[in-house]
Design a protein around this motif. Structure first.
Motif, PDB file in Angstrom:
ATOM      1  N   TYR A  92     -19.720  40.962 -21.331  1.00 50.73           N
ATOM      2  CA  TYR A  92     -19.445  40.798 -22.779  1.00 50.73           C
ATOM      3  C   TYR A  92     -18.576  42.291 -23.007  1.00 50.73           C
ATOM      4  CZ  TYR A  92     -19.659  39.380 -27.638  1.00 50.73           C
ATOM      5  OH  TYR A  92     -19.754  38.852 -28.859  1.00 50.73           O
ATOM      6  N   MET A 133     -24.027  40.044 -26.452  1.00 52.22           N
ATOM      7  CA  MET A 133     -24.740  39.517 -25.310  1.00 52.22           C
ATOM      8  C   MET A 133     -26.199  40.143 -25.067  1.00 52.22           C
ATOM      9  SD  MET A 133     -24.081  36.906 -23.798  1.00 52.22           S
ATOM     10  CE  MET A 133     -22.509  36.336 -23.786  1.00 52.22           C
ATOM     11  N   GLY A 191     -26.841  43.500 -24.432  1.00 52.83           N
ATOM     12  CA  GLY A 191     -26.923  44.462 -23.315  1.00 52.83           C
ATOM     13  C   GLY A 191     -27.829  45.815 -23.517  1.00 52.83           C
ATOM     14  N   ASP A 201     -25.680  38.407 -34.878  1.00 56.46           N
ATOM     15  CA  ASP A 201     -24.182  38.573 -34.853  1.00 56.46           C
ATOM     16  C   ASP A 201     -23.568  37.658 -35.794  1.00 56.46           C
ATOM     17  OD1 ASP A 201     -22.725  39.756 -32.256  1.00 56.46           O
ATOM     18  OD2 ASP A 201     -21.697  38.381 -33.232  1.00 56.46           O
ATOM     19  N   ASP A 240     -23.436  38.618 -41.935  1.00 51.64           N
ATOM     20  CA  ASP A 240     -22.402  39.917 -42.105  1.00 51.64           C
ATOM     21  C   ASP A 240     -23.333  40.941 -41.976  1.00 51.64           C
ATOM     22  OD1 ASP A 240     -19.813  41.277 -42.424  1.00 51.64           O
ATOM     23  OD2 ASP A 240     -21.025  42.034 -44.211  1.00 51.64           O
ATOM     24  N   ASP A 275     -24.069  48.399 -32.784  1.00 49.06           N
ATOM     25  CA  ASP A 275     -23.152  48.713 -31.660  1.00 49.06           C
ATOM     26  C   ASP A 275     -21.766  47.937 -32.281  1.00 49.06           C
ATOM     27  OD1 ASP A 275     -21.394  49.203 -29.473  1.00 49.06           O
ATOM     28  OD2 ASP A 275     -22.491  47.625 -28.179  1.00 49.06           O
TER      29      ASP A 275
HETATM   30  C1  SAM Z   1     -19.315  45.910 -29.350  1.00 48.49           C
HETATM   31  S1  SAM Z   1     -19.928  44.144 -29.598  1.00 48.49           S
HETATM   32  C2  SAM Z   1     -21.515  44.459 -29.179  1.00 48.49           C
HETATM   33  C3  SAM Z   1     -21.873  44.440 -27.730  1.00 48.49           C
HETATM   34  C4  SAM Z   1     -23.239  44.438 -27.415  1.00 48.49           C
HETATM   35  N1  SAM Z   1     -23.863  45.855 -27.508  1.00 48.49           N
HETATM   36  C5  SAM Z   1     -23.624  43.808 -26.106  1.00 48.49           C
HETATM   37  O1  SAM Z   1     -24.306  44.510 -25.254  1.00 48.49           O
HETATM   38  O2  SAM Z   1     -23.224  42.826 -25.549  1.00 48.49           O
HETATM   39  C6  SAM Z   1     -19.760  43.980 -31.110  1.00 48.49           C
HETATM   40  C7  SAM Z   1     -20.165  42.603 -31.782  1.00 48.49           C
HETATM   41  O3  SAM Z   1     -20.221  42.660 -33.321  1.00 48.49           O
HETATM   42  C8  SAM Z   1     -20.000  41.621 -33.922  1.00 48.49           C
HETATM   43  N2  SAM Z   1     -19.325  41.500 -34.920  1.00 48.49           N
HETATM   44  C9  SAM Z   1     -18.394  41.810 -35.423  1.00 48.49           C
HETATM   45  N3  SAM Z   1     -17.971  41.929 -36.791  1.00 48.49           N
HETATM   46  C10 SAM Z   1     -19.340  41.458 -37.245  1.00 48.49           C
HETATM   47  C11 SAM Z   1     -19.904  41.502 -38.545  1.00 48.49           C
HETATM   48  N4  SAM Z   1     -19.222  41.767 -39.685  1.00 48.49           N
HETATM   49  N5  SAM Z   1     -21.230  41.328 -38.831  1.00 48.49           N
HETATM   50  C12 SAM Z   1     -21.984  41.076 -37.878  1.00 48.49           C
HETATM   51  N6  SAM Z   1     -21.630  41.085 -36.503  1.00 48.49           N
HETATM   52  C13 SAM Z   1     -20.276  41.320 -36.288  1.00 48.49           C
HETATM   53  C14 SAM Z   1     -19.132  40.874 -32.474  1.00 48.49           C
HETATM   54  O4  SAM Z   1     -19.116  39.380 -32.857  1.00 48.49           O
HETATM   55  C15 SAM Z   1     -19.736  41.421 -31.388  1.00 48.49           C
HETATM   56  O5  SAM Z   1     -20.529  40.669 -30.898  1.00 48.49           O
END
Ligand code: SAM
Length: 264
Positions: free
Chosen positions: A16, A46, A48, A64, A169, A187
């Motif tokens: 991811y 995902m 992590g 998420d 959100d 994250d």
């Molecule tokens: C950097 S990734 C997280 C990766 C995670 N730490 C992993 O190990 O897979 C950021 C995540 O934030 C989610 N996201 C983006 N905008 C968001 C929002 N407004 N509210 C909640 N989640 C959100 C995305 O769908 C994405 O899965």
């Protein structure tokens, strides 16, 4: 503080973009040093970090905004065997990848939808979530291998048994789960890569909204972000620590990047 239950580290179900593999040990050490009864992760992706931590507090809530991801967790939890059977029909082929990519998820059942997401996420280049392309390396096994998923699907399904899964959100999620005993690990998308996870879910001004929302919470938080002057300035009233991470960029080369761990 009540002793937490121990569990085993579990590998996420697919690569991811932005998964914190290289930082996971350091972040998990931090998480485990902060006493908390409630663990809440608003941008779980995902998983992590969530799946690799080994101490389970009294309550865990993951969240998420991505509906395909949340559907995957729901199906992994409820129908792990059926999901695994569904993945048996999928194979690492460019044509199949493109067919799946073109299939509108809303035309599928929830189980087919979860299998499609799992397939695309495993087979896509670089764990990308949007703008996916078929990933292949001539000297490595195919990326998607349903046999390897069997144990993982079961392990993740069991791990989620007592976990609440939300699709909110981030601001609503933080407000809803903030207590003096909550620890948030956050994250979000990186500064400069706000649209990597889809259109209209996160934008530049959301960093300010996140900062405002974290200011004055009753609980504790750990936030990881890329090291940019704008991020440092925005979160200057919190504790900011710089950490160096080595990334491999080719078979022979690697580069160092610094990231920030921000806490209250
Ligand atoms: C950097 S990734 C997280 C990766 C995670 N730490 C992993 O190990 O897979 C950021 C995540 O934030 C989610 N996201 C983006 N905008 C968001 C929002 N407004 N509210 C909640 N989640 C959100 C995305 O769908 C994405 O899965």
């Amino acid at each position: 503080m009540k002793k937490q239950t121990d569990t085993v580290r579990i590998a996420p179900l697919a690569p991811y973009l932005g998964g914190k593999f290289r930082l996971s040990k350091r972040i998990i050490n931090r998480i485990e040093q902060i006493p908390h009864k409630i663990y809440a992760e608003p941008f779980v992706g995902m998983g992590g970090i969530f799946l690799r931590r080994t101490q389970i507090p009294k309550a865990e809530i993951i969240n998420d905004i991505n509906g395909e991801l949340v559907n995957l967790y729901r199906i992994v939890r409820r129908y792990p065997n059926t999901l695994y059977k569904e993945t048996e029909f999928l194979f690492a082929s460019r044509q199949e990848f493109e067919r799946q990519l073109k299939t509108p998820p809303e035309t599928l059942t929830d189980i087919e939808r979860a299998a499609r997401f799992l397939y695309l996420q495993n087979q896509a280049f670089g764990g990308k979530v949007t703008g996916q392309s078929f990933g292949v390396s001539i000297d490595r096994p195919a990326r998607f291998d349903f046999v390897k998923l069997n144990d993982r699907i079961r392990a993740v399904g069991e791990r989620l048994a007592s976990v609440t899964i939300e699709r909110l959100d981030f601001e609503k999620f933080i407000t809803r789960y903030d207590t003096k005993d909550t620890l948030f690990y956050l994250d979000p998308p990186y500064w400069g890569n706000e649209t990597d996870y889809g259109k209209d879910i996160f934008c530049r001004s959301d960093f300010e909204r996140l900062r405002d929302c974290l200011t004055g919470i009753k609980g504790k938080f750990i936030l990881s972000l890329n090291d940019t002057p704008q991020v440092r300035n925005l979160f200057k009233d919190f504790i900011i620590e710089q950490v160096d991470v080595t990334y491999s960029i080719s078979k022979t080369g690697c580069c160092n990047r610094s990231e920030l761990i921000i806490t209250n």
